[in-house]
Design a protein around this motif. Structure first.
Motif, mmCIF file in Angstrom:
data_model
loop_
_atom_site.group_PDB
_atom_site.id
_atom_site.type_symbol
_atom_site.label_atom_id
_atom_site.label_comp_id
_atom_site.label_asym_id
_atom_site.label_seq_id
_atom_site.Cartn_x
_atom_site.Cartn_y
_atom_site.Cartn_z
ATOM 1 N N MET A 189 0.857 -1.210 0.000
ATOM 2 C CA MET A 189 0.000 0.000 0.000
ATOM 3 C C MET A 189 0.877 1.239 0.000
ATOM 4 O O MET A 189 1.905 1.279 0.692
ATOM 5 C CB MET A 189 -0.888 -0.003 1.244
ATOM 6 N N MET A 220 -11.911 -8.126 -4.466
ATOM 7 C CA MET A 220 -11.869 -7.541 -3.118
ATOM 8 C C MET A 220 -13.252 -7.668 -2.493
ATOM 9 O O MET A 220 -14.252 -7.222 -3.065
ATOM 10 C CB MET A 220 -11.466 -6.066 -3.175
ATOM 11 N N PRO A 254 -10.171 -1.920 -0.139
ATOM 12 C CA PRO A 254 -8.774 -2.167 0.219
ATOM 13 C C PRO A 254 -8.193 -1.057 1.102
ATOM 14 O O PRO A 254 -8.618 0.089 1.034
ATOM 15 C CB PRO A 254 -8.073 -2.203 -1.141
ATOM 16 N N GLY A 282 -12.111 -9.802 4.943
ATOM 17 C CA GLY A 282 -13.197 -10.305 5.781
ATOM 18 C C GLY A 282 -13.442 -11.802 5.634
ATOM 19 O O GLY A 282 -14.521 -12.297 5.977
ATOM 20 N N VAL A 283 -12.433 -12.519 5.127
ATOM 21 C CA VAL A 283 -12.601 -13.974 4.941
ATOM 22 C C VAL A 283 -12.273 -14.674 6.258
ATOM 23 O O VAL A 283 -11.194 -14.481 6.831
ATOM 24 C CB VAL A 283 -11.712 -14.497 3.789
ATOM 25 N N VAL A 306 -7.801 -15.467 0.710
ATOM 26 C CA VAL A 306 -6.844 -14.667 1.478
ATOM 27 C C VAL A 306 -7.473 -14.399 2.842
ATOM 28 O O VAL A 306 -8.644 -14.026 2.917
ATOM 29 C CB VAL A 306 -6.542 -13.327 0.774
ATOM 30 N N SER A 322 -6.540 -11.224 9.420
ATOM 31 C CA SER A 322 -6.859 -11.200 10.853
ATOM 32 C C SER A 322 -7.407 -12.540 11.348
ATOM 33 O O SER A 322 -7.150 -12.922 12.495
ATOM 34 C CB SER A 322 -7.838 -10.069 11.156
HETATM 35 O O1 5RP Z 1 -5.720 -6.506 0.816
HETATM 36 C C1 5RP Z 1 -6.027 -6.448 1.982
HETATM 37 C C2 5RP Z 1 -6.587 -5.181 2.563
HETATM 38 O O2 5RP Z 1 -6.655 -4.213 1.599
HETATM 39 C C3 5RP Z 1 -5.772 -7.628 2.887
HETATM 40 O O3 5RP Z 1 -5.236 -8.688 2.127
HETATM 41 C C4 5RP Z 1 -7.028 -8.079 3.607
HETATM 42 O O4 5RP Z 1 -7.715 -7.036 4.172
HETATM 43 C C5 5RP Z 1 -6.723 -9.140 4.633
HETATM 44 O O5 5RP Z 1 -7.184 -8.789 5.884
HETATM 45 P P1 5RP Z 1 -8.473 -9.444 6.611
HETATM 46 O O6 5RP Z 1 -8.478 -10.906 6.265
HETATM 47 O O7 5RP Z 1 -8.200 -9.166 8.052
HETATM 48 O O8 5RP Z 1 -9.694 -8.732 6.068
#
Ligand code: 5RP
Ligand code: CO
Length: 216
Positions: free
Chosen positions: A35, A135, A139, A175-176, A193, A196
């Motif tokens: 980022m 996404m 993001p 949020g997965v 992906v 957290s």
């Molecule tokens: O690209 C992303 C954020 O822009 C991260 O890969 C994503 O948010 C992973 O975090 P979480 O699983 O906690 O949502």
């Protein structure tokens, strides 16, 4: 078999090598969130960190560029050891050119769409990419809530892939967790992906197993 890509965005950066080792056995890719403070409000990782973690793992490094002018940095990330480089459609007025640039580096090329971007915006490039990242949050930050309206785009990408025999993998990001993973996979996602949901847990192996068992 659904692939798991832990996002190191939620890892402890002071002990990043140990954090990667902790998830390696249960994972398929290591997801690296880049980022720039312009395309998204946050600033994170540059090619130096990719170079530093490259010797730590044999897993593919799945580099998600949330930056403006990604064409200026594709070579640096490829040389640092990225295996997959994904760029946002919203950051690339010359998307086809950037995808070709990534492939010319000998790296797999991915394209990413934000929650508000329709699949039609990337349809012309779908035959050229190795990965499409949907996404499922806006993001910029980890730990946000999954946006359900993205599911129909995953379904569309699966339909287009089957219809045209495209080879891209469908990845979802944001949020997965155990509560949301199955609806992504049912819609057609092949790579999950999670940041957290894995790194904010004491036992990362159990956290990944929890996500995998939610898919049954
Ligand atoms: O690209 C992303 C954020 O822009 C991260 O890969 C994503 O948010 C992973 O975090 P979480 O699983 O906690 O949502
Ligand atoms: Co990401």
């Amino acid at each position: 078999m659904t692939k798991i890509a832990p996002s190191i965005l939620s890892a402890n950066f002071a002990t990043l090598a140990d954090e990667i080792k902790d998830v390696e056995a249960d994972s398929d890719y290591i997801h690296v969130d880049v980022m720039d403070g312009h395309f998204v409000p946050n600033i994170t990782i540059g090619p130096l960190i990719v170079d530093a973690i490259r010797p730590v793992t044999d897993l593919p490094l799945d580099v998600h560029l949330m930056i403006e002018n990604p064409e200026h940095y594709v070579s640096a990330f490829a040389e640092a050891g990225a295996d997959i480089i994904s760029v946002h459609q919203e950051a690339c007025p010359h998307l086809h050119r950037v995808v070709q640039q990534i492939k010319a580096e000998g790296v797999k090329a991915g394209v990413v769409i934000n929650p508000a971007t329709p699949v039609s915006q990337i349809e012309p490039i779908l035959g050229d990419v190795d990965l499409v990242l949907v996404m499922t949050v806006n993001p910029g930050f980890g730990g946000q809530s999954f946006i359900d309206s993205t599911l129909s785009k995953i379904e569309s990408l699966k339909e287009l892939k089957d219809k045209h025999l495209y080879h891209y993998e469908i990845e979802v990001d944001g949020g997965v967790k155990a509560e949301t993973a199955k609806k992504c996979v049912d819609a057609g996602a092949e790579v999950l992906v999670a940041g957290s949901a894995i790194f904010n847990q004491d036992n990362r192996s159990d956290a990944i197993k929890n996500i995998k068992s939610s898919l049954k």
